[in-house]
Motif scaffolding. Sequence first.
Motif, mmCIF file in Angstrom:
data_model
loop_
_atom_site.group_PDB
_atom_site.id
_atom_site.type_symbol
_atom_site.label_atom_id
_atom_site.label_comp_id
_atom_site.label_asym_id
_atom_site.label_seq_id
_atom_site.Cartn_x
_atom_site.Cartn_y
_atom_site.Cartn_z
ATOM 1 N N ALA A 53 41.844 43.669 34.985
ATOM 2 C CA ALA A 53 43.276 43.958 35.064
ATOM 3 C C ALA A 53 44.008 43.046 36.038
ATOM 4 N N VAL A 54 43.307 42.574 37.076
ATOM 5 C CA VAL A 54 44.026 41.848 38.138
ATOM 6 C C VAL A 54 43.618 40.386 38.291
ATOM 7 N N CYS A 55 42.512 39.973 37.682
ATOM 8 C CA CYS A 55 41.957 38.645 37.993
ATOM 9 C C CYS A 55 42.894 37.491 37.623
ATOM 10 N N ASP A 56 43.746 37.677 36.611
ATOM 11 C CA ASP A 56 44.628 36.593 36.169
ATOM 12 C C ASP A 56 45.946 36.540 36.932
ATOM 13 N N SER A 57 46.155 37.465 37.848
ATOM 14 C CA SER A 57 47.407 37.484 38.598
ATOM 15 C C SER A 57 47.466 36.320 39.578
ATOM 16 N N GLU A 58 48.649 35.731 39.706
ATOM 17 C CA GLU A 58 48.833 34.616 40.647
ATOM 18 C C GLU A 58 48.872 35.104 42.092
ATOM 19 N N PHE A 59 48.930 36.438 42.273
ATOM 20 C CA PHE A 59 49.035 37.003 43.616
ATOM 21 C C PHE A 59 47.696 37.521 44.129
ATOM 22 N N VAL A 60 46.617 37.124 43.483
ATOM 23 C CA VAL A 60 45.276 37.548 43.882
ATOM 24 C C VAL A 60 44.513 36.357 44.445
ATOM 25 N N LEU A 113 46.855 47.165 50.271
ATOM 26 C CA LEU A 113 45.821 46.129 50.145
ATOM 27 C C LEU A 113 44.764 46.564 49.136
ATOM 28 N N LEU A 114 44.372 45.622 48.285
ATOM 29 C CA LEU A 114 43.265 45.820 47.351
ATOM 30 C C LEU A 114 42.134 44.878 47.730
ATOM 31 N N ILE A 115 40.924 45.422 47.891
ATOM 32 C CA ILE A 115 39.718 44.608 48.098
ATOM 33 C C ILE A 115 38.746 45.002 47.003
ATOM 34 N N LEU A 116 38.204 44.023 46.291
ATOM 35 C CA LEU A 116 37.372 44.297 45.121
ATOM 36 C C LEU A 116 36.206 43.324 45.051
ATOM 37 N N TYR A 167 41.029 39.815 46.907
ATOM 38 C CA TYR A 167 41.897 40.718 47.656
ATOM 39 C C TYR A 167 43.343 40.339 47.406
ATOM 40 N N SER A 168 44.223 41.299 47.614
ATOM 41 C CA SER A 168 45.656 41.051 47.403
ATOM 42 C C SER A 168 46.476 42.099 48.130
ATOM 43 N N PHE A 169 47.654 41.651 48.635
ATOM 44 C CA PHE A 169 48.627 42.546 49.245
ATOM 45 C C PHE A 169 49.818 42.787 48.317
ATOM 46 N N HIS A 170 49.886 42.071 47.215
ATOM 47 C CA HIS A 170 51.092 42.058 46.375
ATOM 48 C C HIS A 170 51.156 43.288 45.456
ATOM 49 N N PRO A 171 52.348 43.847 45.239
ATOM 50 C CA PRO A 171 52.478 45.050 44.392
ATOM 51 C C PRO A 171 51.999 44.862 42.963
ATOM 52 N N GLU A 172 52.169 43.662 42.386
ATOM 53 C CA GLU A 172 51.846 43.504 40.969
ATOM 54 C C GLU A 172 50.371 43.800 40.657
ATOM 55 N N PRO A 173 49.399 43.117 41.291
ATOM 56 C CA PRO A 173 47.989 43.438 40.993
ATOM 57 C C PRO A 173 47.597 44.839 41.467
ATOM 58 N N LEU A 174 48.207 45.313 42.566
ATOM 59 C CA LEU A 174 47.868 46.653 43.046
ATOM 60 C C LEU A 174 48.291 47.716 42.042
#
Length: 417
Positions: free
Chosen positions: A7-14, A112-115, A125-132
């Motif tokens: 779900a999040v790997c293709d986000s530019e904010f990750v 914060l997301l850590i995966l 990891y990411s702090f951005h709302p979109e991938p979270l």
Amino acid sequence: MSTIYEAVCDSEFVEELHQTDAKEFWFRAIAVLEQLCRSMPVEGLFFTHNPQILANSYSLHNLQIWFFTPSHTALLATKSLPIQNTQTIRLAKNDAIAHEWFCLLVSRSFSLLILSSEQSRSCIYSFHPEPLQKAIAVLRQKIHQPAQISLLSQQLEQFSVQMPEYRAIAKFGTLLLSQSFQQELPIPEIREVDLIGAITHEVKTPLTTIRTLVHSLLRRKDTTPAIATRLKQIAMECSDQIDRFNLIFEAAQLAASPVPLERIQFQDVLLQSIERWQEQSQRRQIEIHLDVPQELPAVISNSNLLQQVLNGLVDRLTRGLPTGSHILIQVSAAGEHLKLQFQSQSEDGMHSGESPLLRAVGQWLMLQPETGTLSLSLPITKTLFQAIGGKFTVRLHPTSAEYDGEILTIFLPIDRG
């Protein structure tokens, strides 16, 4: 999307790291997150596969915890934390996110997301709302109880994912970088096995004194029946605790010297233990059912240590079951081994959901916070059985069976000589 990673790997904010070991970066990132939680107020939601991640942080009690797990066994510490703000979501065993290590923090200070995913063998990891928000959407699909769905919607309205503050991102990066260059302090090594030996001695000594004093009071002619009953309860609790620490000490001594094995009559060991198990179960209003052949073969093991380990297993099992539960003990031949099996079932058939939490205390021990009871960890218990010539397994019984809780199985080599 079946996994959080997809779900999040293709986000530019990750941010995804392939250069370092994924699990190594995971532990570093979690350590940094703990430091962040100590340095700034954190109140909000915490989604994770392991509620013990922030166990050392005071912020844990200010978070609404959502714990996702495919496991149903108390021995592996799978029940929700013993605090009111925890929700447990049971995953199917073949659920893809059951193979992901994740923590997702949503707070007013920062999110914060850590995966760490087996799928990519990387850590992101990411702090951005979109991938979270994408990660939250995947997790929401795993929640099926209407009450929990409604509760999560309310909590997400109260704690929405916001754009990150520069201060939180900068502090995270600084702490992470400092970990990479941090030198080890010259702290003298204290072996866990030595610490366990010292604690065992300090616990057993006063308990033995108390038990001795209790026995002397029981011998007095002016002790009333009501007081005698209470004193006997105290003596039994002292004996249980002393035996528990004796077993822990025996496990700690495994590395010092090998355990001598010999031919023993398993029937004698079993008969000596059953009376004690019945007493333990009756005190906790749990029924024990026996399915044991009249004649049992001799086995190769260590009589004293085998009896201690079996007593410890029954003690852990009875303490983990609610009142009115049942334990079935079966003994049968299994090829070249004798099989001893303990099957548990709670009164309402929902033992897996009622099991008390067991927290890991180092690599050796498990702690039941509700009672303060210590027991050996699963890996150490397995090692102990190997040392006395046996094998130990833990699994869950199919829910369609009469006994639907844990199945603890011990295999001991039969002496054919």
